[in-house]
Design a protein around this motif. Structure first.
Motif, mmCIF file in Angstrom:
data_model
loop_
_atom_site.group_PDB
_atom_site.id
_atom_site.type_symbol
_atom_site.label_atom_id
_atom_site.label_comp_id
_atom_site.label_asym_id
_atom_site.label_seq_id
_atom_site.Cartn_x
_atom_site.Cartn_y
_atom_site.Cartn_z
ATOM 1 N N GLY A 1 7.508 40.844 -9.882
ATOM 2 C CA GLY A 1 6.122 40.392 -9.911
ATOM 3 C C GLY A 1 5.177 41.557 -9.661
ATOM 4 N N ASN A 2 4.345 41.435 -8.603
ATOM 5 C CA ASN A 2 3.386 42.493 -8.264
ATOM 6 C C ASN A 2 3.991 43.612 -7.433
ATOM 7 O OD1 ASN A 2 1.279 41.156 -9.574
ATOM 8 N ND2 ASN A 2 0.833 39.897 -7.768
ATOM 9 N N LEU A 3 5.252 43.421 -6.959
ATOM 10 C CA LEU A 3 5.904 44.428 -6.118
ATOM 11 C C LEU A 3 6.650 45.433 -6.998
ATOM 12 C CD1 LEU A 3 6.823 45.553 -3.367
ATOM 13 C CD2 LEU A 3 8.750 43.954 -3.466
ATOM 14 N N THR A 4 6.116 46.644 -7.075
ATOM 15 C CA THR A 4 6.772 47.712 -7.836
ATOM 16 C C THR A 4 7.704 48.474 -6.899
ATOM 17 O OG1 THR A 4 4.827 47.924 -9.246
ATOM 18 C CG2 THR A 4 6.395 49.748 -9.263
ATOM 19 N N ILE A 5 8.972 48.574 -7.286
ATOM 20 C CA ILE A 5 9.974 49.234 -6.445
ATOM 21 C C ILE A 5 10.236 50.657 -6.928
ATOM 22 C CG2 ILE A 5 12.403 49.168 -5.716
ATOM 23 C CD1 ILE A 5 12.078 46.059 -5.823
ATOM 24 N N LEU A 6 10.457 50.827 -8.235
ATOM 25 C CA LEU A 6 10.660 52.154 -8.827
ATOM 26 C C LEU A 6 9.754 52.296 -10.041
ATOM 27 C CD1 LEU A 6 14.572 52.490 -8.754
ATOM 28 C CD2 LEU A 6 12.948 53.513 -7.162
ATOM 29 N N LYS A 7 9.203 53.499 -10.186
ATOM 30 C CA LYS A 7 8.278 53.744 -11.292
ATOM 31 C C LYS A 7 8.676 55.061 -11.956
ATOM 32 C CE LYS A 7 3.945 54.152 -10.070
ATOM 33 N NZ LYS A 7 2.641 53.726 -9.536
ATOM 34 N N GLY A 8 9.640 54.965 -12.877
ATOM 35 C CA GLY A 8 10.104 56.165 -13.582
ATOM 36 C C GLY A 8 10.921 57.091 -12.711
ATOM 37 N N PHE A 9 11.835 56.543 -11.912
ATOM 38 C CA PHE A 9 12.613 57.328 -10.938
ATOM 39 C C PHE A 9 13.708 58.121 -11.652
ATOM 40 C CE2 PHE A 9 16.053 57.803 -7.763
ATOM 41 C CZ PHE A 9 15.343 58.459 -6.769
ATOM 42 N N ASP A 10 13.793 59.424 -11.343
ATOM 43 C CA ASP A 10 14.826 60.320 -11.897
ATOM 44 C C ASP A 10 15.591 60.969 -10.755
ATOM 45 O OD1 ASP A 10 14.496 60.650 -14.920
ATOM 46 O OD2 ASP A 10 12.432 60.935 -14.239
ATOM 47 N N TYR A 11 16.924 60.963 -10.861
ATOM 48 C CA TYR A 11 17.711 61.713 -9.880
ATOM 49 C C TYR A 11 19.155 61.829 -10.361
ATOM 50 C CZ TYR A 11 19.120 63.801 -5.511
ATOM 51 O OH TYR A 11 19.573 64.690 -4.581
#
Length: 626
Positions: free
Chosen positions: A330-340
């Motif tokens: 929903g409105n809770l963003t956990i990862l936004k384009g995570f790289d590792y």
């Protein structure tokens, strides 16, 4: 003032003694930590002190003016009632007045004018405003909002925070002499809450007995440690470091005494075998002494000499890669384009406030949840070991040794030898007797220990640990830390235990909210120091930012509650300033007795802190009013 005396206390379950003939005292102002292996009676002893269980033998005397308040691991709530009703469940005039006032002003709607006037009059009559401010502080710091929500709809962690708030409110509203008993108070609290609780308990004039696995918390709050070991109670004055030093010295002394007893035992055994059947009185007394020596010689010193050089499945060149991973609820963003890209032997801690998605991140790595977009590639050689908060799942009740042998009979070592299931269990403090106990008979902490052991016994090369320290005792934590320090695989840990993280991790993934994850090169304590430095650097920017937002603050209409709070703050600040002048005069006079001098010194510190806090709040509300 003398609070509690315990003499000759003994408690057993069946034929198994938890503790025997223990005695101790608690004085006003003592802050004591109780340390012991899971399943050896810590929680039982706490329940005996607050009258919820009875001892087999011995006496517990509690001063008639002392009120005992306990925070248990499992909260006893009325699930259909609201958070507000459960917190303020005592029929006390002040609590009733605050409950009514909070009910009228907390729901966001404009309250009935007549009801609000009556509630304010009642608060004035009972002089309840100071306590109401304290209630707001406790609820705010523990992130407890929506007071009309039924407790039964809350998660386990939320319920634990409500239980903690209830206990802290209970000890403040009328009890001058309170013994606060806390069983694992830091479970389900994020680090900022734990740090606030440390400061709160340190400042409050409270007498405390607690069980905790959080060693930084213990070290910050407590000035005495009581240890239950081998049915016996040992008392150490001072901090955690002093406890470790004196415990090590005691165990070294015990080892020397046991070796001496064994030598004496061999001599006495030889003498006993030579004796004729009819013995004189003199030989009878020596025979009795023989059995005492035998008992001392047979004493088992808890020293783990088994060192595990683990032989694990080899990790290939490709371990785990995350490429442009997005995840949201929903409105809770956990990862936004995570790289590792994970590297061999990495030890990563995952930190952030509750609810930012740390456990979801672990589930993405394990493949139990899917990303919204992006790629998560797991190497062919990776064998995950997942220690989750779900706990131990057993299809049918069985003995501890059977459960472990169902996983494997032996644990492979790097030199080609093997450790048996029984030896591995003993390394994690399951005695031979305990190994044949049914799992259903274990304590909650022992089940957590067995769950952890079962993950490690599967010999994974990539460990994923979600709050591994919750409900584990300190002896087990020390063994786990030693095991993990020698572990050659990858480790990723979500934990609020700062001590545990500082010992084990090389760098942190800091979940800052809104999908932002900072890769910090250091342990948790280093991160907190960096964070404090950043706050100092940003301080001037905050002032500018507040000035630019001033028109927005002006536009917002003050609520009934805020207007009333502003009026009362002016009176409270004036009252505190007068009290400070009186205390300054008393301290300058130099004729106060020592106990009154100590009390006045402590109080002036509290008054100055209150003036700072209330002054900042007054400025904030004044800006809104203007």
């Amino acid at each position: 003032m003398h609070y509690v005396t315990v003499e000759g206390l003994t408690k057993s379950y069946g034929v198994t003694p938890l503790f025997e003939n223990i005695s101790f005292h608690i004085e006003e102002g003592d802050k004591i930590a109780l340390v012991a292996l899971n399943g050896t009676g810590k929680s039982t002893l706490l329940k005996i002190l607050c009258g919820k269980e009875s001892a087999d033998e011995g006496k517990v005397w509690i001063h008639k003016d002392v009120t005992v308040v306990m925070l248990e691991q499992a909260a006893d709530f009325k699930p259909h009632k609201s958070v507000l009703e459960n917190i303020f469940d005592h029929d006390h005039p002040i609590l009733n007045a605050i409950k009514e006032y909070e009910h009228l002003t907390d729901n966001g709607a404009e309250p009935d004018a007549t009801a609000l006037t009556n509630a304010i009059a009642k608060m004035d009559e009972l002089n309840a405003w100071h306590f109401d401010a304290k209630v707001k502080q406790i609820l705010g710091k523990l992130n407890i909002h929506h007071l009309d929500q039924p407790v039964g709809t809350l998660s386990g962690g939320q319920q634990k925070r409500v239980a903690l708030a209830k206990v802290l409110i209970d000890i403040g509203f009328e009890h001058k002499h309170t013994l606060l008993i806390m069983d694992e108070p830091t479970n389900h609290l994020d680090v900022s809450m734990i740090e606030w609780l440390e400061n709160y308990l340190d400042q409050e004039n409270v007498t405390l007995l607690l069980v905790t696995h959080d060693r930084y918390f213990l070290d910050s709050v407590c000035n005495e440690i009581m240890e239950l070991d081998d049915n016996t109670l040992y008392i150490y004055k001072g901090d955690y470091e002093n406890y470790l030093e004196r415990k090590a010295a005691r165990e070294e002394s015990d080892k020397a005494s046991t070796e001496k007893a064994r030598n004496q035992y061999r001599k006495e055994l030889e003498w006993m075998r030579k004796q004729p059947k009819a013995r004189t009185t003199k030989s009878k007394s020596r025979q009795d002494a023989f059995y005492e020596v035998k008992e001392r010689a047979a004493k088992r010193i808890e020293q783990q000499q088994l060192e595990l050089n683990v032989k694990m499945t080899r990790l290939g060149g490709k371990i785990l890669e995350l490429k442009k991973v997005y995840k949201a609820y929903g409105n809770l963003t956990i990862l936004k384009g995570f790289d590792y890209t994970f590297k061999k032997g990495e030890r990563i801690g995952v930190v952030g406030r509750n609810g930012v998605g740390k456990s979801t991140f672990l589930n993405l790595l394990l493949g139990t949840e899917k990303a919204d977009s992006g790629k998560i590639n797991v190497g062919d050689t990776v064998v995950f070991g997942n220690y989750s908060q779900q706990g131990l799942v057993v299809k049918e009740d069985m003995r501890v040794i059977e459960f472990v042998k169902n996983i494997a009979e032996n644990f492979p070592l790097a030199d080609g030898t093997k450790v048996s299931a029984a030896q591995f269990l003993q390394l994690f403090l399951f005695t031979p007797e305990k190994q044949y106990t049914y799992i259903s008979k274990l304590s909650g902490g022992e089940k957590r220990r067995l769950h952890l052991l079962s993950i490690l016994f599967r010999n994974p090369n990539f460990l994923v640990l979600d709050e591994p320290t919750n409900d584990l005792d300190l002896p087990t934590l020390n063994i786990l830390e030693e095991f993990l320090q020698n572990y050659q695989g990858c480790i990723i840990i979500v934990s609020h235990d700062r001590y545990f993280m500082d010992k084990l991790v090389d760098h942190l993934f800091v979940f800052e909210g809104d999908g932002e994850v900072r890769d910090f090169p250091g342990n948790y304590s280093q991160y907190r120091e960096w964070e404090k430095d950043q706050e100092k650097i940003k301080a001037p920017e905050v002032v500018v930012e507040e000035k630019t937002k001033e028109p927005e603050n002006k536009a917002r209409k003050m609520s009934f509650k805020e207007k009333r709070e502003l009026e009362l703050l002016e009176k409270e600040i004036e009252s505190l300033e007068n009290e400070k002048k009186q205390l300054d005069a008393q301290l300058a006079d130099g004729s106060l007795p020592y106990d009154q001098l100590e009390s006045a010194s402590r109080r002036i510190g509290e008054v100055m802190q209150l003036l700072d806090d209330k002054g900042m709040r007054w400025l904030e509300l004044s800006e809104m009013a203007s």
